[in-house]
Motif scaffolding. Structure first.
Motif, PDB file in Angstrom:
ATOM      1  N   LEU A   1       0.878  -1.169   0.000  1.00  0.00           N
ATOM      2  CA  LEU A   1       0.000   0.000   0.000  1.00  0.00           C
ATOM      3  C   LEU A   1       0.914   1.217   0.000  1.00  0.00           C
ATOM      4  CD1 LEU A   1      -2.532   1.815   0.540  1.00  0.00           C
ATOM      5  CD2 LEU A   1      -2.173   1.345   2.984  1.00  0.00           C
ATOM      6  N   GLY A   2       0.741   2.067  -0.994  1.00  0.00           N
ATOM      7  CA  GLY A   2       1.543   3.287  -1.052  1.00  0.00           C
ATOM      8  C   GLY A   2       0.664   4.508  -0.840  1.00  0.00           C
TER       9      GLY A   2
ATOM     10  N   ASN B   1       2.014  -4.822  12.690  1.00  0.00           N
ATOM     11  CA  ASN B   1       1.694  -4.128  11.452  1.00  0.00           C
ATOM     12  C   ASN B   1       0.215  -4.302  11.139  1.00  0.00           C
ATOM     13  OD1 ASN B   1       4.554  -3.762  10.994  1.00  0.00           O
ATOM     14  ND2 ASN B   1       4.008  -3.531   8.837  1.00  0.00           N
ATOM     15  N   PRO B   2      -0.413  -3.309  10.545  1.00  0.00           N
ATOM     16  CA  PRO B   2      -1.818  -3.477  10.150  1.00  0.00           C
ATOM     17  C   PRO B   2      -1.923  -4.477   9.002  1.00  0.00           C
ATOM     18  CG  PRO B   2      -0.950  -1.428   9.280  1.00  0.00           C
ATOM     19  CD  PRO B   2       0.132  -2.009  10.144  1.00  0.00           C
TER      20      PRO B   2
ATOM     21  N   TRP C   1       6.784  19.494  -0.421  1.00  0.00           N
ATOM     22  CA  TRP C   1       7.252  18.138  -0.167  1.00  0.00           C
ATOM     23  C   TRP C   1       6.300  17.141  -0.816  1.00  0.00           C
ATOM     24  CZ3 TRP C   1      11.737  16.420   1.246  1.00  0.00           C
ATOM     25  CH2 TRP C   1      12.561  17.151   2.111  1.00  0.00           C
ATOM     26  N   ARG C   2       6.870  16.159  -1.464  1.00  0.00           N
ATOM     27  CA  ARG C   2       6.101  15.002  -1.953  1.00  0.00           C
ATOM     28  C   ARG C   2       6.778  13.771  -1.366  1.00  0.00           C
ATOM     29  NH1 ARG C   2       3.025  16.009  -7.020  1.00  0.00           N
ATOM     30  NH2 ARG C   2       3.285  13.825  -7.591  1.00  0.00           N
ATOM     31  N   VAL C   3       6.027  13.057  -0.551  1.00  0.00           N
ATOM     32  CA  VAL C   3       6.607  11.913   0.170  1.00  0.00           C
ATOM     33  C   VAL C   3       5.738  10.683  -0.056  1.00  0.00           C
ATOM     34  CG1 VAL C   3       7.218  10.987   2.438  1.00  0.00           C
ATOM     35  CG2 VAL C   3       7.561  13.422   1.964  1.00  0.00           C
ATOM     36  N   VAL C   4       6.363   9.614  -0.465  1.00  0.00           N
ATOM     37  CA  VAL C   4       5.658   8.332  -0.590  1.00  0.00           C
ATOM     38  C   VAL C   4       6.046   7.451   0.591  1.00  0.00           C
ATOM     39  CG1 VAL C   4       5.412   6.202  -1.931  1.00  0.00           C
ATOM     40  CG2 VAL C   4       5.553   8.412  -3.102  1.00  0.00           C
ATOM     41  N   ILE C   5       5.048   6.940   1.286  1.00  0.00           N
ATOM     42  CA  ILE C   5       5.284   5.932   2.323  1.00  0.00           C
ATOM     43  C   ILE C   5       4.583   4.662   1.864  1.00  0.00           C
ATOM     44  CG2 ILE C   5       4.887   5.267   4.720  1.00  0.00           C
ATOM     45  CD1 ILE C   5       4.964   8.206   5.491  1.00  0.00           C
ATOM     46  N   ALA C   6       5.324   3.587   1.792  1.00  0.00           N
ATOM     47  CA  ALA C   6       4.769   2.307   1.312  1.00  0.00           C
ATOM     48  C   ALA C   6       4.808   1.279   2.432  1.00  0.00           C
ATOM     49  CB  ALA C   6       5.566   1.808   0.111  1.00  0.00           C
ATOM     50  N   LEU C   7       3.659   0.670   2.691  1.00  0.00           N
ATOM     51  CA  LEU C   7       3.555  -0.337   3.745  1.00  0.00           C
ATOM     52  C   LEU C   7       3.308  -1.700   3.133  1.00  0.00           C
ATOM     53  CD1 LEU C   7       1.001   1.501   6.108  1.00  0.00           C
ATOM     54  CD2 LEU C   7       3.460   1.900   5.862  1.00  0.00           C
ATOM     55  N   PRO C   8       3.965  -2.743   3.664  1.00  0.00           N
ATOM     56  CA  PRO C   8       3.674  -4.088   3.180  1.00  0.00           C
ATOM     57  C   PRO C   8       2.256  -4.496   3.594  1.00  0.00           C
ATOM     58  CG  PRO C   8       5.135  -4.173   5.070  1.00  0.00           C
ATOM     59  CD  PRO C   8       4.971  -2.729   4.740  1.00  0.00           C
TER      60      PRO C   8
END
Lengths: 375, 301
Positions: free
Chosen positions: B96-97, B263-264, B248-255
């Protein structure tokens, strides 16, 4: 905010947490009259605890010249400007503490020093107050003054640093009152750096977390005095434990000098943190300056200090300074000696009131040389 | 299409202006231009890009939230410096990004006693979606957080830069205890031995903030209320942030599925919630001194 009793202010005050005094409180007495700013304490501390990268400007211990020395620069002047004036009436403080003056959204009134303000640890060193007119030094007592103020963490009863830490990563040990930052939990927010009125919490730019004096707790746990105390060549320091208010013991040297004789006073008690490094004020400094710095007990403290040569018990307590590595829990003023006892009540040190005088022949027959007259 | 979520919307009071602007907008609109929905609909993509300027992000609909000053826990924020945050989401089979965008004219990425870093964090419930306190959760309903910092982005992009000589190029020092090599004794190379590490207390204590090496500029954390924030032993998230044109442009990617119970879980066709926090380092934002927005519904395809 909770209401807690601050004996140094002579009243209750607001504090973010409930009163939780330790079983006994790590405390120190520094005799400013004996300090020569040799910085042996600073070096001993730095060599022991803060010689790593990122700790270049971290001085758990520093010695600054008052009135113009500061580390970080102007730390007390800056806070006083924010805090405003206060007054003492019958030894009760009528102004606001850093907790009572906290701005909206903050636990305590403070400021964050700029990086440059840590650049000059010895700024103002040996600078005197006022000018010396030509020839003044040869005309007897002159009015110019300065003195050396050795500073470490005060291991406050109500620490500003601890109050401000949103992580609760700062704690005060219930067994001895030492204030520590958990190096594994600190997240480097610098709220403690901002809130400590004495600016004795430092940010380590390499580890990105904050650090402070640890009271040499590994030594304390062995019954020994901290490095800065043991190495002091001027013998200006004594470390021990201050009892809870109401539980003072006259045979405890710290209790005796702080509570009974009131010869040692807290630094800037008006901040409200109840600091536990107590200073014997310098006898030659204007009283209004000392009053601001050490509170309303200055005159009495100096008068008491001056009486030490003829006050055997007071002299006995003062002769314990710098004469043993052991932490003293009890002392006695015997006929010819001051005697200190450790935690097991074993004699740890014996100091004669008068140093023995040895007279030697002018000519050393064994070596066949004349002795020079050295001290 | 752009959706806007206001503070009022969270308590059921949808602003008339926002409602009027919602729906029927073209996909060309930029974040912050309006919208009335209060849910982030994640779009499927082949591979969630870590590059915040990847064209794939154009397929996801940004939702703009009006940030609030954090005013419950000490220290509090007195003045909002970052008023709006845009968020959009993409998913692939494994990730999930979330792309987060906000305006910040001053790029703050240095860490010194008086310098703070820009940052952004997302927070997802680990317990009951409807009962979780968005302010750091509770023991019954803890929260998961992923925190990106500009200073860590520098660590990843240019190597760990918070070294003494990076900030003070002329600074001379004699050898540090047990240090290897010669001046200037860079922290990433010269302090490898356990004895040398002892003189870096935060590192020696295993503090995640003191890490000398960082693969991604993001940290996964868990909280069960104020003051309980704790680092995950397993760090699985990825992130990348770029500051360009005052933004700012920031991508956070979760497994989406990992062994880490903290972790969710993010299965297909599920509904999640996500809250946001933004720090303006240049304005002294740190800790609770932050802009924030409570839970927004996040729909996964």
């Amino acid at each position: 905010m909770s209401k807690v009793k601050n004996w140094q202010l002579g009243r209750e005050m607001d504090y973010p947490y409930e009163d939780a005094r330790p079983k006994r409180q790590l405390a120190y007495i520094f005799d400013t009259n004996k300090c020569i700013a040799c910085q042996t304490c600073s070096v001993a501390c730095k060599t022991t605890w803060t010689s790593g990268k990122g700790q270049e400007s971290v001085f758990y211990n520093n010695v600054e010249t008052k009135p113009y020395g500061f580390y970080p620069q102007a730390w007390d002047v800056k806070l006083h400007e924010k805090l405003g004036a206060g007054s003492w009436q019958d030894k009760e403080f009528k102004g606001k503490t850093i907790f009572e003056a906290a701005p909206a959204g903050e636990r305590a009134l403070g400021y964050l020093p700029e990086e440059d303000e840590y650049a000059s640890p010895n700024i103002g060193e040996d600078v005197i107050a006022g000018e010396v007119n030509k020839g003044a030094f040869f005309q007897g007592i002159h009015k110019t003054w300065m003195f050396y103020l050795a500073r470490i963490c005060n291991h406050c009863t109500y620490p500003g640093c601890l109050s401000a830490c949103p992580r609760k990563a700062i704690y005060k040990r219930p067994e001895d009152g030492i204030v520590l930052i958990d190096q594994s939990r600190c997240r480097g927010y610098r709220e403690c750096v901002k809130a400590c009125p004495y600016k004795k919490v430092y940010y380590n730019m390499v580890t990105r977390v904050s650090e402070k004096c640890i009271g040499c707790y590994p030594l304390i746990e062995k019954g020994e005095q901290p490095q800065c105390v043991k190495t002091c060549i001027g013998k200006i320091r004594l470390q021990g434990f201050l009892s809870k208010p109401g539980e003072e013991r006259e045979d405890n040297p710290i209790d005796y000098l702080v509570h009974t004789r009131k010869v040692a006073l807290p630094l800037y008690p008006q901040y409200g943190t109840e600091p536990n490094v107590y200073y014997i004020p310098p006898v030659h400094v204007p009283r209004d300056f000392l009053g601001q710095m050490f509170g309303p007990g200055v005159e009495q403290a100096i008068a008491t200090y001056r009486s030490a040569p003829t006050d055997q018990k007071l002299l006995a307590a003062m002769l314990l300074f710098g004469n043993t590595p052991r932490t003293l829990h009890r002392f006695a003023a015997e006929k010819t000696d001051a005697v200190g006892y450790d935690a097991d009540d074993k004699e740890a040190v014996r100091v004669p009131y008068t140093e023995p005088f040895f007279e030697r022949d002018f000519f050393d027959k064994k070596r066949k040389v004349y002795r020079l007259n050295v001290t | 299409m752009t959706h806007t979520v206001t503070r009022a919307a969270t308590v059921g009071l949808i602003l008339a202006t926002a409602a009027a602007l919602g729906g029927g907008c073209s996909g060309k609109k930029e974040p912050g231009e309006g919208g009335g929905a209060k849910e982030i609909d994640a779009k499927s993509t082949k591979t969630v890009p870590l590059d915040p300027f990847d064209k794939a992000w154009n397929d996801a609909i940004p939702v703009v939230v009006d940030l609030m000053p954090q005013g419950v826990a000490f220290p509090m924020l007195q003045e909002v410096k970052i008023p709006k945050l845009s968020a959009r989401a993409l998913v692939d089979k494994d990730w999930l990004g979330i792309l987060l965008e906000w305006e910040d004219k001053t790029k703050s990425e240095r860490l010194q006693v008086d310098e703070f870093t820009d940052g952004v964090a997302i927070e997802l419930p680990l317990g009951d979606l409807d009962k979780t306190n968005p302010m750091m959760g509770s023991a019954e309903n803890p929260v998961y957080l992923a925190h990106w910092k500009a200073a860590w982005q520098v660590d990843v992009d240019r190597g760990r830069r918070t070294d003494v000589q990076d900030y003070h190029p002329g600074f001379w020092s004699d050898p540090y205890p047990f240090v290897a090599g010669g001046y200037p004794y860079p922290v990433q190379e010269a302090f490898e031995s356990p004895n040398a590490r002892r003189y870096l207390p935060g590192v020696a204590a295993g503090n995640p903030v003191s890490k000398l090496y960082r693969e991604y500029p993001v940290e996964e954390l868990q909280a069960e209320g104020f003051s309980t924030l704790a680092d995950h032993q397993m760090q699985n998230a990825k992130a990348k942030g770029v500051h360009k044109d005052g933004k700012w442009r920031v991508v956070i990617a979760l497994p989406r599925a990992v062994a880490d119970a903290a972790n969710p879980k993010l299965p297909e066709k599920s509904t999640q919630k996500v809250a946001f926090a933004v720090w303006d380092g240049g304005a002294g934002n740190v800790a609770g001194r932050k802009q924030w927005y409570p839970f927004v519904t996040l729909n996964l395809p």
